[in-house]
Design a protein around this motif. Sequence first.
Motif, PDB file in Angstrom:
ATOM      1  N   GLN A 119       0.857  -1.184   0.000  1.00  0.00           N
ATOM      2  CA  GLN A 119       0.000   0.000   0.000  1.00  0.00           C
ATOM      3  C   GLN A 119       0.896   1.238   0.000  1.00  0.00           C
ATOM      4  N   VAL A 120       0.788   2.031  -1.068  1.00  0.00           N
ATOM      5  CA  VAL A 120       1.702   3.164  -1.253  1.00  0.00           C
ATOM      6  C   VAL A 120       0.930   4.418  -1.630  1.00  0.00           C
ATOM      7  N   GLU A 121       1.545   5.569  -1.406  1.00  0.00           N
ATOM      8  CA  GLU A 121       0.919   6.837  -1.781  1.00  0.00           C
ATOM      9  C   GLU A 121       1.082   7.060  -3.280  1.00  0.00           C
ATOM     10  N   LEU A 122      -0.047   7.268  -3.959  1.00  0.00           N
ATOM     11  CA  LEU A 122      -0.032   7.535  -5.391  1.00  0.00           C
ATOM     12  C   LEU A 122      -0.979   8.687  -5.692  1.00  0.00           C
ATOM     13  N   ASN A 123      -0.428   9.784  -6.180  1.00  0.00           N
ATOM     14  CA  ASN A 123      -1.239  10.915  -6.624  1.00  0.00           C
ATOM     15  C   ASN A 123      -0.368  11.826  -7.481  1.00  0.00           C
ATOM     16  N   PRO A 124      -0.959  12.754  -8.213  1.00  0.00           N
ATOM     17  CA  PRO A 124      -0.177  13.598  -9.130  1.00  0.00           C
ATOM     18  C   PRO A 124       0.780  14.585  -8.462  1.00  0.00           C
ATOM     19  N   LEU A 125       0.814  14.610  -7.130  1.00  0.00           N
ATOM     20  CA  LEU A 125       1.784  15.457  -6.432  1.00  0.00           C
ATOM     21  C   LEU A 125       2.913  14.638  -5.817  1.00  0.00           C
ATOM     22  N   SER A 126       2.780  13.316  -5.819  1.00  0.00           N
ATOM     23  CA  SER A 126       3.770  12.455  -5.165  1.00  0.00           C
ATOM     24  C   SER A 126       4.147  11.313  -6.090  1.00  0.00           C
ATOM     25  N   PHE A 127       5.397  11.293  -6.518  1.00  0.00           N
ATOM     26  CA  PHE A 127       5.861  10.292  -7.478  1.00  0.00           C
ATOM     27  C   PHE A 127       6.841   9.291  -6.870  1.00  0.00           C
ATOM     28  N   ASP A 128       7.036   9.338  -5.565  1.00  0.00           N
ATOM     29  CA  ASP A 128       8.054   8.496  -4.936  1.00  0.00           C
ATOM     30  C   ASP A 128       7.894   7.020  -5.300  1.00  0.00           C
ATOM     31  N   ALA A 129       6.686   6.489  -5.146  1.00  0.00           N
ATOM     32  CA  ALA A 129       6.489   5.063  -5.391  1.00  0.00           C
ATOM     33  C   ALA A 129       6.665   4.706  -6.860  1.00  0.00           C
ATOM     34  N   PHE A 130       6.395   5.666  -7.746  1.00  0.00           N
ATOM     35  CA  PHE A 130       6.638   5.438  -9.172  1.00  0.00           C
ATOM     36  C   PHE A 130       8.133   5.450  -9.479  1.00  0.00           C
ATOM     37  N   GLU A 131       8.871   6.284  -8.769  1.00  0.00           N
ATOM     38  CA  GLU A 131      10.264   6.531  -9.134  1.00  0.00           C
ATOM     39  C   GLU A 131      11.278   5.727  -8.324  1.00  0.00           C
ATOM     40  N   ASN A 132      10.868   5.169  -7.168  1.00  0.00           N
ATOM     41  CA  ASN A 132      11.845   4.431  -6.356  1.00  0.00           C
ATOM     42  C   ASN A 132      11.817   2.925  -6.616  1.00  0.00           C
TER      43      ASN A 132
END
Length: 300
Positions: free
Chosen positions: A181-194
């Motif tokens: 379970q990760v934070e996903l929204n157009p202001l936070s890309f951490d889970a997409f990028e890490n």
Amino acid sequence: MTLATGSPFKHTGELGWAQGYWRLAAWDFSAQETLSFLKGHLDLGVSLVDHADIYGDYRCEQLFGNALAIQPAIRQQLHVVTKCDIQLISASNDVSLNHYDTSAKHIRSSVERSLARLQTDHIDTLLLHRPDLLMDVDEVVSCFNALRSEGKVGAFGVSNFSASQFELLNRGFDHQLVTNQVELNPLSFDAFENGAVDHLQMAGVRPMAWSCLAGGAFFRPQTEQAHRVIACLSQLATKYDTSLEGVIYAWVMRHPSRPIVINGSGKIERLASAMAKSQIILSREDWYRIWVASKGHGVP
């Protein structure tokens, strides 16, 4: 107990939603009102419910359980997710410092308390809520296996873990973790990028997406980034004849990892609207249009 064939976390599953109950204590619902709300999202096809032991200062699970006690048979229609390992200073907890605890003793005691509060005999999926730097993988796996064999927990996952943290635990666990379970929204890309989301896609399991609306930042913008994204979202809402929220959810679900969106509203009409308004497919160009608005520059 085994993970059901129709698990919502299988990568081949349909696009999905979950109802989050982290604000249940703040909604000031009676047990009957909670039951009515629960029936409302079941009627919409949302049977996955998201909890954690700490939500509402350790009160939300009990409030939910009080509702289930009115009509126990409804439990059979639910997939209950809850979490453990965060230790918070509270009148309900005997600690003097907020910290993480993945010891077998704490995991087991958390599960026993969650079962009692939720007034159920099993948890469908248990997540470790935050990475614990002192996590002993062998100890955790042994505890997971015992809870599974006892029929108290059906499946296990994690929350807010990096790809390497997920793999560290997953490699030692025969039954395999079912989600992160990760934070996903157009202001936070951490889970997409890490690498966290990439890793889930490679493993064939789906992320649960929390804070898709960025904690309300899209409705109370306080940064240049938020203002840029809102302007872009508004344009796309007009283009696709939908709402700003609909564009946000569609943006999250557009990712091929097939995220399961967690709704946090206590209003059934908002959930119904979000589900209806997000049934659009953003073009690749428009998905990246939001990315560019958020980053403040073009793609590399």
